[in-house]
Every structure is written in C-alpha cells, then in structure tokens.
Design an enzyme around this catalytic site. Structure first.
Site, PDB file in Angstrom:
ATOM      1  N   CYS A  31       0.832  -1.207   0.000  1.00  0.00           N
ATOM      2  CA  CYS A  31       0.000   0.000   0.000  1.00  0.00           C
ATOM      3  C   CYS A  31       0.872   1.264   0.000  1.00  0.00           C
ATOM      4  O   CYS A  31       1.602   1.513   0.966  1.00  0.00           O
ATOM      5  CB  CYS A  31      -0.908  -0.043   1.228  1.00  0.00           C
ATOM      6  SG  CYS A  31      -1.725   1.492   1.640  1.00  0.00           S
ATOM      7  N   CYS A  71       0.202   3.722   2.854  1.00  0.00           N
ATOM      8  CA  CYS A  71       0.701   3.139   4.113  1.00  0.00           C
ATOM      9  C   CYS A  71       2.194   3.404   4.252  1.00  0.00           C
ATOM     10  O   CYS A  71       2.670   3.777   5.330  1.00  0.00           O
ATOM     11  CB  CYS A  71       0.446   1.640   4.160  1.00  0.00           C
ATOM     12  SG  CYS A  71      -1.286   1.155   4.052  1.00  0.00           S
TER      13      CYS A  71
END
Length: 196
Positions: free
Chosen positions: A119, A122
């Site tokens: 991600c 993230c």
C-alpha cells in the site's frame, strides 16, 4: 566484587506484573557485553556509565518491567511503533482483564495502524507514525498490524481501506474512533490525544 545493583533480590524473582526477573536476567547473561550494549541502545537506555556486565543486565531487566507497566504483552514500547501479530493484538485489547495488580485506569489507549506492505499511502504514512509515537511517548501505545498477514483481524475490525487507524480504549479494549486514509504526524497526535 559485586556492584550492588542487582544482587539484592530477597529471593523473589517474579514481580507483581508477572515478569520472571531471574529468567530474563539469566537469558541476558548469556549475551556478550557488546550485545547487551546494543540492546540498551535499541531501548534508549544510557549505558556509558554501566561498567559491569551485570549492570547492563539489570538495566535491561528494569526496562522490561517498565514496558510491562505500559503494555501487557511487553512488545509495545513507549515512543516506538511496534509491528505486532495477532496474539499480541489480542493481549493488548484484553489488557484490562489480565492486567493483574496494575490498575486498568493506567493502561494507555492503543493507536493501531492496519496496513499492507504493498500500500503506497501506508508506506508514505510510516515515518509520520514513527514521529507521532515519539511525540506521544508513554501517553499512548502505538502499533501496526499487517492486514495481509492477519486478514482475520482486518475482517474483525471491518477494515475497508488502507491504511486504517483505529484508537482503542486502554481500559476496555473497545474501539473509540477510526480514520481511513493516510495521516500526518500532527493529525495522528491530535487523534490519539483526544482519548488520553
């Protein structure tokens, strides 16, 4: 000669927090002085004035005791982001029921980042989370869990997008608030401090 910093146990090796001091000390004594100094440095323990190996051991045992006052599992350290597994998360969320002699009123809230290694947002948020943990210190436990390694937790927490930040009450383990999407340091600190 004894330095006097670690011999006076009085025979009791298990503390009220459930820490087996002697077992931990015995394990630490198997390490070299260089390894102990590295552990001290990683734990932000000033070791320059600790001359004897036993002084290093006792400083690390004391640090473990302090960590258990902060985190039931002992895996979440003040001022740090802990990458945790499913068992650790379970322990941290049920801390009020197993906290032993420690008052559940003293257990800080848990700020949990549910993330994935693939991600982009993230990854972008990771240094902000580290900075927030450092700023929050011992006021909030800060951890992250990989949603790909522990999909049952992502499902149980009803995570729909990544990253998802969830704040849990330190006393009850109940969810207090959640935010989906990446956040900056100031936003993470503000979110956590609302629940301290």
């Amino acid at each position: 000669t004894s330095s006097g910093s670690g011999s006076g146990d009085g025979g009791a090796s298990t503390t009220s927090s459930g820490l087996d001091r002697e077992a931990i000390a015995a394990d630490l004594r198997t390490k070299t002085v260089r390894q102990l100094r590295t552990l001290c440095a990683q734990s932000n323990i000033r070791w320059a004035n600790l001359i004897e190996k036993e002084e290093l051991v006792q400083a690390l045992v004391k640090y473990q005791e302090e960590c258990l006052k902060f985190s039931v599992s002992g895996k979440i350290m003040p001022g740090k982001v802990a990458l945790i597994d499913d068992d650790t998360l379970s322990k941290e969320l049920t801390s009020s029921s197993i906290s032993g002699s420690r008052s559940s009123n003293n257990i800080p809230p848990l700020l949990l980042d549910v993330f994935a290694t693939w991600c982009g947002p993230c990854k972008m948020m990771s240094p902000f989370l580290e900075d927030a943990a450092a700023e929050l210190g011992d006021k909030v436990r800060v951890a992250k869990i990989d949603s790909d390694q522990y999909p049952e937790w992502a499902s149980k927490l009803n995570v729909r997008s990544l990253p998802t930040i969830v704040v849990f009450d330190g006393k009850t383990g109940k969810e207090l608030e959640r935010v989906e999407g990446a956040m900056r340091t100031d936003q993470l600190v503000k979110l956590a401090m609302k629940h301290v």
